[in-house]
Design a protein around this motif. Structure first.
Motif, PDB file in Angstrom:
ATOM      1  N   THR A  32       0.838  -1.199   0.000  1.00 24.91           N
ATOM      2  CA  THR A  32       0.000   0.000   0.000  1.00 24.91           C
ATOM      3  C   THR A  32       0.873   1.249   0.000  1.00 24.91           C
ATOM      4  O   THR A  32       1.744   1.409   0.856  1.00 24.91           O
ATOM      5  CB  THR A  32      -0.915   0.034   1.240  1.00 24.91           C
ATOM      6  OG1 THR A  32      -1.761  -1.120   1.239  1.00 24.91           O
ATOM      7  CG2 THR A  32      -1.778   1.289   1.238  1.00 24.91           C
ATOM      8  N   ILE A  34       0.528   5.524  -0.224  1.00 21.99           N
ATOM      9  CA  ILE A  34      -0.344   6.695  -0.156  1.00 21.99           C
ATOM     10  C   ILE A  34       0.514   7.951  -0.273  1.00 21.99           C
ATOM     11  O   ILE A  34       1.443   8.147   0.520  1.00 21.99           O
ATOM     12  CB  ILE A  34      -1.137   6.733   1.168  1.00 21.99           C
ATOM     13  CG1 ILE A  34      -1.989   5.468   1.321  1.00 21.99           C
ATOM     14  CG2 ILE A  34      -2.016   7.977   1.234  1.00 21.99           C
ATOM     15  CD1 ILE A  34      -2.685   5.366   2.673  1.00 21.99           C
ATOM     16  N   SER A  57      -2.286  -1.577  -3.736  1.00 20.65           N
ATOM     17  CA  SER A  57      -3.167  -0.453  -3.403  1.00 20.65           C
ATOM     18  C   SER A  57      -2.413   0.866  -3.543  1.00 20.65           C
ATOM     19  O   SER A  57      -1.366   1.062  -2.926  1.00 20.65           O
ATOM     20  CB  SER A  57      -3.694  -0.603  -1.970  1.00 20.65           C
ATOM     21  OG  SER A  57      -4.508   0.498  -1.614  1.00 20.65           O
ATOM     22  N   SER A  59      -2.995   5.139  -3.462  1.00 25.26           N
ATOM     23  CA  SER A  59      -3.859   6.262  -3.108  1.00 25.26           C
ATOM     24  C   SER A  59      -3.113   7.557  -3.381  1.00 25.26           C
ATOM     25  O   SER A  59      -2.007   7.762  -2.879  1.00 25.26           O
ATOM     26  CB  SER A  59      -4.263   6.186  -1.630  1.00 25.26           C
ATOM     27  OG  SER A  59      -5.063   7.298  -1.273  1.00 25.26           O
ATOM     28  N   ASP A  61      -3.491  11.841  -3.560  1.00 20.31           N
ATOM     29  CA  ASP A  61      -4.232  13.062  -3.241  1.00 20.31           C
ATOM     30  C   ASP A  61      -3.492  14.226  -3.881  1.00 20.31           C
ATOM     31  O   ASP A  61      -2.379  14.564  -3.486  1.00 20.31           O
ATOM     32  CB  ASP A  61      -4.317  13.246  -1.724  1.00 20.31           C
ATOM     33  CG  ASP A  61      -5.251  14.380  -1.331  1.00 20.31           C
ATOM     34  OD1 ASP A  61      -5.449  15.296  -2.154  1.00 20.31           O
ATOM     35  OD2 ASP A  61      -5.776  14.355  -0.207  1.00 20.31           O
ATOM     36  N   THR A  88      -7.342   4.901  -5.183  1.00 20.24           N
ATOM     37  CA  THR A  88      -8.034   6.054  -4.610  1.00 20.24           C
ATOM     38  C   THR A  88      -7.470   7.317  -5.228  1.00 20.24           C
ATOM     39  O   THR A  88      -6.257   7.528  -5.227  1.00 20.24           O
ATOM     40  CB  THR A  88      -7.856   6.115  -3.078  1.00 20.24           C
ATOM     41  OG1 THR A  88      -8.456   4.966  -2.483  1.00 20.24           O
ATOM     42  CG2 THR A  88      -8.509   7.365  -2.505  1.00 20.24           C
TER      43      THR A  88
END
Length: 265
Positions: A32, A34, A57, A59, A61, A88
Protein backbone atom coordinates in the motif's frame (compact mmCIF):
# COMPACT_ATOMS: atom_id res chain seq x y z
CA UNK A 1 11.75 -5.08 9.14
CA UNK A 2 10.11 -5.13 5.69
CA UNK A 3 7.84 -2.19 4.83
CA UNK A 4 4.35 -3.17 3.66
CA UNK A 5 2.53 0.18 4.15
CA UNK A 6 3.91 3.62 3.29
CA UNK A 7 2.16 6.99 3.58
CA UNK A 8 3.93 10.22 2.65
CA UNK A 9 2.04 13.46 3.27
CA UNK A 10 2.59 17.16 2.67
CA UNK A 11 4.79 16.67 -0.37
CA UNK A 12 6.31 19.89 -1.68
CA UNK A 13 8.86 21.06 -4.26
CA UNK A 14 11.70 20.74 -1.75
CA UNK A 15 10.97 17.08 -0.98
CA UNK A 16 14.30 15.30 -1.54
CA UNK A 17 13.02 12.33 -3.52
CA UNK A 18 10.73 14.52 -5.60
CA UNK A 19 13.66 16.55 -6.90
CA UNK A 20 15.99 13.61 -7.38
CA UNK A 21 16.11 11.53 -10.55
CA UNK A 22 18.93 9.15 -9.65
CA UNK A 23 17.42 7.36 -6.66
CA UNK A 24 15.42 4.19 -7.07
CA UNK A 25 13.98 2.64 -3.93
CA UNK A 26 13.15 -1.06 -3.97
CA UNK A 27 10.37 -2.15 -1.59
CA UNK A 28 9.83 -5.87 -2.21
CA UNK A 29 6.88 -6.26 0.20
CA UNK A 30 5.23 -2.84 -0.06
CA UNK A 31 1.52 -3.43 -0.77
CA UNK A 32 0.00 0.00 0.00
CA UNK A 33 1.35 3.39 -1.06
CA UNK A 34 -0.34 6.70 -0.16
CA UNK A 35 0.92 10.05 -1.45
CA UNK A 36 -0.63 13.36 -0.43
CA UNK A 37 0.08 17.00 -1.19
CA UNK A 38 -1.64 20.30 -0.51
CA UNK A 39 0.97 22.51 -2.17
CA UNK A 40 -0.27 22.54 -5.75
CA UNK A 41 2.42 20.31 -7.28
CA UNK A 42 2.25 17.21 -9.43
CA UNK A 43 3.16 14.35 -7.11
CA UNK A 44 3.19 11.69 -9.82
CA UNK A 45 6.91 12.13 -10.68
CA UNK A 46 7.51 10.99 -7.10
CA UNK A 47 6.47 7.51 -8.25
CA UNK A 48 9.58 7.35 -10.43
CA UNK A 49 11.60 6.75 -7.27
CA UNK A 50 9.84 3.50 -6.38
CA UNK A 51 9.98 -0.12 -7.50
CA UNK A 52 7.36 -2.04 -5.46
CA UNK A 53 6.68 -5.45 -7.07
CA UNK A 54 4.07 -6.36 -4.42
CA UNK A 55 2.07 -3.12 -4.67
CA UNK A 56 -1.69 -3.66 -4.88
CA UNK A 57 -3.17 -0.45 -3.40
CA UNK A 58 -2.36 3.08 -4.59
CA UNK A 59 -3.86 6.26 -3.11
CA UNK A 60 -3.08 9.69 -4.59
CA UNK A 61 -4.23 13.06 -3.24
CA UNK A 62 -3.43 15.84 -5.70
CA UNK A 63 -4.75 18.88 -3.85
CA UNK A 64 -7.05 19.97 -6.73
CA UNK A 65 -4.35 20.14 -9.39
CA UNK A 66 -4.70 19.60 -13.14
CA UNK A 67 -2.30 18.81 -15.98
CA UNK A 68 -0.75 15.79 -14.28
CA UNK A 69 1.90 13.38 -15.51
CA UNK A 70 -0.46 10.41 -15.21
CA UNK A 71 1.87 8.23 -17.33
CA UNK A 72 4.02 7.88 -14.20
CA UNK A 73 1.42 5.43 -12.85
CA UNK A 74 1.81 3.19 -15.89
CA UNK A 75 5.60 3.47 -15.69
CA UNK A 76 5.49 2.39 -12.04
CA UNK A 77 3.45 -0.70 -12.88
CA UNK A 78 5.66 -1.66 -15.83
CA UNK A 79 8.88 -1.13 -13.89
CA UNK A 80 7.64 -3.06 -10.86
CA UNK A 81 5.52 -5.72 -12.58
CA UNK A 82 2.94 -5.11 -9.87
CA UNK A 83 -0.80 -5.76 -10.16
CA UNK A 84 -2.91 -2.90 -8.80
CA UNK A 85 -6.32 -3.86 -7.39
CA UNK A 86 -7.24 -0.77 -5.34
CA UNK A 87 -7.10 2.87 -6.48
CA UNK A 88 -8.03 6.05 -4.61
CA UNK A 89 -7.95 9.41 -6.39
CA UNK A 90 -8.55 12.66 -4.53
CA UNK A 91 -8.44 16.14 -6.00
CA UNK A 92 -7.65 15.02 -9.55
CA UNK A 93 -9.24 17.15 -12.27
CA UNK A 94 -11.76 15.47 -14.57
CA UNK A 95 -9.60 15.78 -17.69
CA UNK A 96 -6.76 13.98 -15.93
CA UNK A 97 -9.06 11.31 -14.53
CA UNK A 98 -10.29 10.48 -18.03
CA UNK A 99 -6.72 9.83 -19.19
CA UNK A 100 -5.83 8.01 -15.99
CA UNK A 101 -8.80 5.62 -16.19
CA UNK A 102 -7.64 4.34 -19.57
CA UNK A 103 -4.15 3.31 -18.42
CA UNK A 104 -3.59 -0.41 -19.17
CA UNK A 105 -2.18 -1.03 -15.69
CA UNK A 106 -5.52 -0.04 -14.12
CA UNK A 107 -7.62 -2.67 -15.88
CA UNK A 108 -6.97 -4.95 -12.89
CA UNK A 109 -8.58 -2.49 -10.42
CA UNK A 110 -11.28 -4.07 -8.23
CA UNK A 111 -11.80 -1.23 -5.73
CA UNK A 112 -12.15 2.40 -6.88
CA UNK A 113 -12.55 5.41 -4.60
CA UNK A 114 -13.16 8.80 -6.25
CA UNK A 115 -13.22 12.06 -4.31
CA UNK A 116 -12.99 14.92 -6.77
CA UNK A 117 -14.53 18.28 -7.46
CA UNK A 118 -16.74 17.34 -9.05
CA UNK A 119 -17.83 13.75 -9.73
CA UNK A 120 -20.18 14.88 -12.50
CA UNK A 121 -22.12 13.37 -15.40
CA UNK A 122 -19.12 13.00 -17.69
CA UNK A 123 -16.98 11.30 -15.08
CA UNK A 124 -19.69 8.92 -13.90
CA UNK A 125 -20.60 8.07 -17.51
CA UNK A 126 -17.07 6.76 -18.04
CA UNK A 127 -17.76 4.09 -15.42
CA UNK A 128 -20.75 2.72 -17.36
CA UNK A 129 -19.62 -0.55 -18.91
CA UNK A 130 -20.68 -0.77 -22.57
CA UNK A 131 -22.34 -3.82 -24.09
CA UNK A 132 -23.24 -4.89 -27.61
CA UNK A 133 -26.62 -3.13 -27.50
CA UNK A 134 -25.28 0.05 -25.92
CA UNK A 135 -24.60 3.34 -27.66
CA UNK A 136 -21.20 3.09 -25.98
CA UNK A 137 -20.22 -0.12 -27.79
CA UNK A 138 -17.57 1.75 -29.78
CA UNK A 139 -15.35 2.17 -26.72
CA UNK A 140 -13.70 -0.42 -24.51
CA UNK A 141 -15.02 -0.68 -20.99
CA UNK A 142 -12.71 0.46 -18.21
CA UNK A 143 -12.09 -1.42 -14.95
CA UNK A 144 -13.54 -4.77 -16.12
CA UNK A 145 -12.77 -6.39 -12.73
CA UNK A 146 -14.32 -3.58 -10.75
CA UNK A 147 -16.30 -4.81 -7.70
CA UNK A 148 -16.29 -1.98 -5.14
CA UNK A 149 -17.02 1.67 -5.92
CA UNK A 150 -16.96 4.75 -3.68
CA UNK A 151 -18.08 8.18 -4.96
CA UNK A 152 -17.46 10.80 -2.30
CA UNK A 153 -18.52 13.97 -4.11
CA UNK A 154 -21.20 12.91 -6.57
CA UNK A 155 -23.01 15.70 -8.41
CA UNK A 156 -24.08 13.60 -11.38
CA UNK A 157 -27.69 13.86 -12.53
CA UNK A 158 -30.35 11.63 -11.07
CA UNK A 159 -30.09 8.17 -12.62
CA UNK A 160 -26.41 8.38 -13.61
CA UNK A 161 -25.07 6.42 -10.64
CA UNK A 162 -27.64 3.65 -10.93
CA UNK A 163 -26.76 3.28 -14.64
CA UNK A 164 -23.20 2.46 -13.59
CA UNK A 165 -24.47 -0.25 -11.26
CA UNK A 166 -26.87 -1.63 -13.87
CA UNK A 167 -24.08 -1.92 -16.45
CA UNK A 168 -21.90 -3.83 -13.99
CA UNK A 169 -24.50 -5.98 -12.27
CA UNK A 170 -24.86 -9.71 -12.67
CA UNK A 171 -27.18 -11.86 -10.60
CA UNK A 172 -25.48 -14.76 -8.89
CA UNK A 173 -27.68 -17.16 -10.81
CA UNK A 174 -26.51 -15.79 -14.17
CA UNK A 175 -24.27 -18.14 -16.19
CA UNK A 176 -20.58 -17.30 -16.23
CA UNK A 177 -19.33 -15.27 -19.16
CA UNK A 178 -16.34 -16.60 -21.08
CA UNK A 179 -16.21 -14.01 -23.83
CA UNK A 180 -14.71 -11.25 -21.68
CA UNK A 181 -17.40 -8.80 -22.82
CA UNK A 182 -19.20 -8.82 -19.45
CA UNK A 183 -17.46 -7.17 -16.48
CA UNK A 184 -17.22 -8.54 -12.97
CA UNK A 185 -20.37 -7.87 -10.97
CA UNK A 186 -20.34 -4.82 -8.71
CA UNK A 187 -20.61 -5.94 -5.08
CA UNK A 188 -20.36 -2.74 -3.02
CA UNK A 189 -21.33 0.90 -3.58
CA UNK A 190 -20.68 3.85 -1.29
CA UNK A 191 -21.97 7.19 -2.56
CA UNK A 192 -22.36 10.70 -1.19
CA UNK A 193 -24.89 12.65 -3.26
CA UNK A 194 -24.01 16.35 -3.11
CA UNK A 195 -26.22 19.28 -3.90
CA UNK A 196 -25.40 20.92 -7.23
CA UNK A 197 -24.16 24.44 -6.33
CA UNK A 198 -25.48 25.85 -9.63
CA UNK A 199 -28.93 24.28 -9.85
CA UNK A 200 -29.44 23.37 -6.21
CA UNK A 201 -30.68 19.95 -7.33
CA UNK A 202 -30.68 17.30 -4.62
CA UNK A 203 -33.34 14.87 -5.86
CA UNK A 204 -32.15 11.35 -6.62
CA UNK A 205 -35.43 9.46 -6.75
CA UNK A 206 -34.48 7.51 -9.88
CA UNK A 207 -31.13 6.50 -8.38
CA UNK A 208 -32.59 5.56 -5.03
CA UNK A 209 -35.38 3.45 -6.50
CA UNK A 210 -32.93 1.53 -8.69
CA UNK A 211 -30.30 1.16 -5.96
CA UNK A 212 -32.95 -0.12 -3.57
CA UNK A 213 -33.73 -2.85 -6.07
CA UNK A 214 -30.06 -3.79 -6.41
CA UNK A 215 -29.66 -3.77 -2.62
CA UNK A 216 -32.46 -6.33 -2.34
CA UNK A 217 -30.60 -8.48 -4.86
CA UNK A 218 -27.35 -8.41 -2.90
CA UNK A 219 -25.61 -5.08 -3.51
CA UNK A 220 -23.90 -3.80 -0.34
CA UNK A 221 -25.07 -0.18 -0.36
CA UNK A 222 -24.06 2.81 1.77
CA UNK A 223 -25.33 6.27 0.88
CA UNK A 224 -25.27 9.80 2.23
CA UNK A 225 -27.23 12.88 1.24
CA UNK A 226 -25.27 16.10 1.67
CA UNK A 227 -25.33 19.72 0.62
CA UNK A 228 -22.23 21.38 -0.79
CA UNK A 229 -22.25 24.10 1.86
CA UNK A 230 -21.09 23.29 5.41
CA UNK A 231 -23.63 24.00 8.12
CA UNK A 232 -21.84 22.61 11.18
CA UNK A 233 -25.01 21.67 12.99
CA UNK A 234 -25.94 18.65 15.03
CA UNK A 235 -28.62 16.33 13.72
CA UNK A 236 -31.62 15.26 15.76
CA UNK A 237 -31.28 11.70 16.97
CA UNK A 238 -34.33 10.57 15.02
CA UNK A 239 -33.29 12.26 11.76
CA UNK A 240 -32.92 9.00 9.85
CA UNK A 241 -36.46 8.00 10.73
CA UNK A 242 -37.64 11.24 9.13
CA UNK A 243 -35.37 10.97 6.10
CA UNK A 244 -37.38 11.46 2.92
CA UNK A 245 -35.66 8.53 1.25
CA UNK A 246 -36.26 6.19 4.17
CA UNK A 247 -39.94 7.07 4.14
CA UNK A 248 -40.13 6.19 0.44
CA UNK A 249 -37.74 3.24 0.48
CA UNK A 250 -37.93 1.62 3.93
CA UNK A 251 -36.01 -1.46 2.78
CA UNK A 252 -32.97 0.53 1.71
CA UNK A 253 -31.06 0.01 4.94
CA UNK A 254 -29.14 2.48 7.09
CA UNK A 255 -28.00 5.85 5.85
CA UNK A 256 -25.28 7.78 7.60
CA UNK A 257 -26.48 11.34 8.06
CA UNK A 258 -25.08 11.67 11.62
CA UNK A 259 -21.55 11.09 10.32
CA UNK A 260 -21.62 14.32 8.30
CA UNK A 261 -21.97 17.74 9.98
CA UNK A 262 -23.11 19.49 6.81
CA UNK A 263 -26.19 17.63 5.66
CA UNK A 264 -29.55 19.07 4.67
CA UNK A 265 -32.32 18.26 7.09
Amino acid sequence: MAITFLQISDLGPSTTLLTSTNKLLFFPLLSTLILRTCRGIDILPFLDNFTPPSLTSLSLDFGCLSGLNYQAIENLALRSSCSLTSLTLRGMAKQDAVKCFELPCLRSIERLNLNMVHVNNGLVALLVYPDASSTLHDRRGIFPWHKKLSLEWCMAEDGATSRVVASRWRDKSAPSDKSGSVPASLEELEVVFRQDPCTGATCHDVDMAALTSFAKRGLALTYQLASSTPRYQQHPADFCRNCCYHSRYPDLGPCYHPRLPYLDF
